[in-house]
Design an enzyme around this catalytic site. Structure first.
Site, PDB file in Angstrom:
ATOM      1  N   LYS A   1      44.159   5.589 -12.980  1.00 19.60           N
ATOM      2  CA  LYS A   1      43.613   4.763 -11.809  1.00 19.60           C
ATOM      3  C   LYS A   1      43.350   5.906 -10.593  1.00 19.60           C
ATOM      4  CE  LYS A   1      45.802   1.440  -8.413  1.00 19.60           C
ATOM      5  NZ  LYS A   1      46.949   0.462  -8.072  1.00 19.60           N
TER       6      LYS A   1
ATOM      7  N   SER B   1      46.395  -4.207  -7.607  1.00 21.60           N
ATOM      8  CA  SER B   1      45.178  -3.382  -7.346  1.00 21.60           C
ATOM      9  C   SER B   1      44.701  -2.391  -8.524  1.00 21.60           C
ATOM     10  CB  SER B   1      45.600  -2.330  -6.169  1.00 21.60           C
ATOM     11  OG  SER B   1      46.689  -1.621  -6.534  1.00 21.60           O
TER      12      SER B   1
ATOM     13  N   SER C   1      51.213  -4.396  -8.631  1.00 27.32           N
ATOM     14  CA  SER C   1      49.956  -4.054  -9.026  1.00 27.32           C
ATOM     15  C   SER C   1      49.468  -3.426 -10.253  1.00 27.32           C
ATOM     16  CB  SER C   1      49.388  -2.781  -7.941  1.00 27.32           C
ATOM     17  OG  SER C   1      49.282  -3.198  -6.601  1.00 27.32           O
TER      18      SER C   1
END
Length: 525
Positions: free
Chosen positions: A76, A171, A195
């Site tokens: 990420k 996310s 997330s």
């Protein structure tokens, strides 16, 4: 090869059925072919090929570094990567090149993992749909599966524009999509309120949030220091256990990590759940829970009972207050953490030069999107001298009550909790954007953020397919530092469900409705 689990890929590499370079090239090619999913912000082609070539030599010499050697991974884009742009999907950090690796990245490299790239996310990880990124939204690959498209066609709901897709969740949506679509075997996300688990559930993969303090946060650009945890996304539970074994343990650079030596996990092949007590929280029958999630939740509880486990209803009485409590604490820490982005040392800097104060204001107005600015303002309001006791201190007290709810349940003999992960399957993009970020996040995080506030481990596992042809997931919440038990039970559940993804790679390779969006991920291709 693109559909293999980590263990299967490691076995193929070990047996010489494929080389690390061949596997890397296959993944790079498929990243290109599925670029419309917008899962990646930066594709590290040169680095990946160099790492794969080094892994080739280790395998030729018969000296692989372990099960992660030669395995394609994605990270990420809120984890620092040395000499690789790290943006947090924000204009504020666009062009920022960290001088060091996050600890989890360093550990992956130390195990011989091959970095395919940095994945897309909601700006600064503030969101639950992975649509609030300056690089454009992430698309759920299940939007383009044959089954989903056929069902939409029969119901005459197929749109003809760029909005005909469902969200990936957030996310860490880019990381979940990278694994689900087959462009890597493992992806690293972050989990502050769900997330990692939320997008994993919506994309049909496994998402693990470890106990707070088990995996180092060093190099993870902070959102909420007291809740942030690196997350792991894989195709199966065994893979999550392997990656956790590689990442967990004390880090001198993160004082919140545990001091005890972490013993790598080895999950048994045959699991007996007959001695377990599974708790089903009655407060998790939340408004908006879909009938499909409720059905698979009930069937799973029955399945455990038939296997000899004791399933009992439990109460977590402060759950109704958790999402509001989370909002206060989250925004307060966001306001503090975002203060470092002032345009002086790194990141975006406004050309405004009327005064230092005007430069600060212009930099932050230009660099942050509306969602981030809104959370900063909310947090600063809660932290005002006249509001501090009323909001922040009271929220901390409620957080303690929420953590105590879990302790009381576990002390009563319950080994772990079985809950939904999300209210339903993935929402269409057009429907998702009808609500503001705050409202959407409150709905999407309702089942997940409690575990973060209590610091507990949690995992979401695919539990079936909805009527629309989209994945459904269920969550297990365990006791602190009991990942061995949590993952063992999750593996048993995974085996019972025998989840076979209907999303075939050829669906994406031959996708005739791949959207041509205006904002595409940056790449070295």
């Amino acid at each position: 090869m693109l559909g293999l689990s980590l263990r299967e890929a490691a076995s193929a590499l070990r047996l010489g059925q494929v080389t690390p370079t061949e596997l890397c090239q296959k993944c790079l090619t498929f990243i290109k072919e599925t670029s419309f999913l917008n899962a990646y912000i930066t594709v590290t082609e040169d680095i990946a090929l160099k790492q794969a070539a080094e892994a080739d030599q280790r395998f030729i010499q018969g000296k692989p570094l372990g099960e992660l050697d030669g395995i394609p991974v994605a990270v990420k884009d809120n984890f620092s990567t040395k000499n690789i742009e790290t943006t947090c999907a924000s204009k504020m950090l666009q062009g920022y090149i960290p001088p060091y690796n996050a600890t989890v990245v360093e550990k992956l490299f130390g195990q011989g993992a091959v970095l395919m790239g940095k994945t897309n996310l909601d700006e600064f990880a503030m969101g639950s749909g992975s649509i609030d990124s300056i690089f454009g939204p992430v698309r759920n690959p299940w939007s383009f599966s044959k089954t989903y498209r056929e069902k939409k066609s029969r119901s005459h709901q197929v749109a003809k524009d760029d909005s005909d897709w469902v969200i990936a969740g957030g996310s860490s949506g880019g990381s979940a999509v990278a694994v689900s679509a087959g462009t890597c075997c493992v992806a690293i996300g972050s989990d502050t309120g769900g997330s990692t688990r939320n997008p994993a559930s919506l994309c049909g993969v496994v998402g693990l949030k470890p106990t707070y303090g088990l995996v180092s946060r060093h190099g993870l650009i902070p959102l909420v220091n007291s809740m942030d945890v690196p997350g792991i996304l894989t195709r199966c539970v065994d893979d999550a256990a392997i990656v956790l074994g590689a990442l967990a343990g004390h880090d001198p650079l993160d004082s919140t990590t545990i001091q005890d030596t972490f013993q790598p996990l080895k999950l048994p092949e045959n699991v007996d759940v007959s001695n377990l007590c599974i708790g089903v929280p009655k407060e998790y029958h939340a408004p908006g829970l879909s009938t499909e999630i409720l059905s698979v939740w009930s069937k799973t509880a029955d399945m455990f009972e038939k296997a000899g486990a004791k399933v009992t209803e439990v109460s977590l009485p402060h759950t109704p207050y958790s999402i509001v409590c989370y909002h206060v604490l989250c925004t307060a820490e966001v306001a503090s953490n975002m203060a470092r982005f002032d345009g002086l040392e790194y990141g975006h800097r406004s050309p405004t030069d009327d005064s230092t104060e005007s430069m600060y204001a212009a930099t932050r107005r230009e660099g942050f999107n509306e969602v981030v600015r809104g959370r900063i303002l909310s947090g600063n309001y809660f932290l005002l001298k006249q509001n501090y006791e009323k909001y922040f201190v009271k929220a901390q007290k409620v957080r303690r009550l929420i953590a105590n709810d879990f302790l009381q349940v576990f002390n009563s003999g319950v080994h772990m909790l079985l809950t939904p992960t999300t209210l339903g399957d993935a929402t269409s993009y057009l429907e998702f954007i009808q609500e503001d970020n705050r409202t959407r996040s409150a709905k999407e995080d309702v089942f997940t953020q409690c575990a973060n506030m209590a610091g507990l481990p949690a995992i979401t596992v695919p539990a079936g397919i909805s009527e629309r042809g989209l994945p459904l997931g269920l969550q297990f919440i365990g006791q602190a530092f009991c990942e061995q038990q949590l993952l063992t039970v999750a593996k048993w559940f995974e085996k019972q469900m025998d989840f076979s993804p209907l999303l075939l790679h050829k669906d994406l390779e031959n996708c005739s409705i791949a959207p041509q969006h205006s904002q595409t991920a940056s790449s070295s291709f």
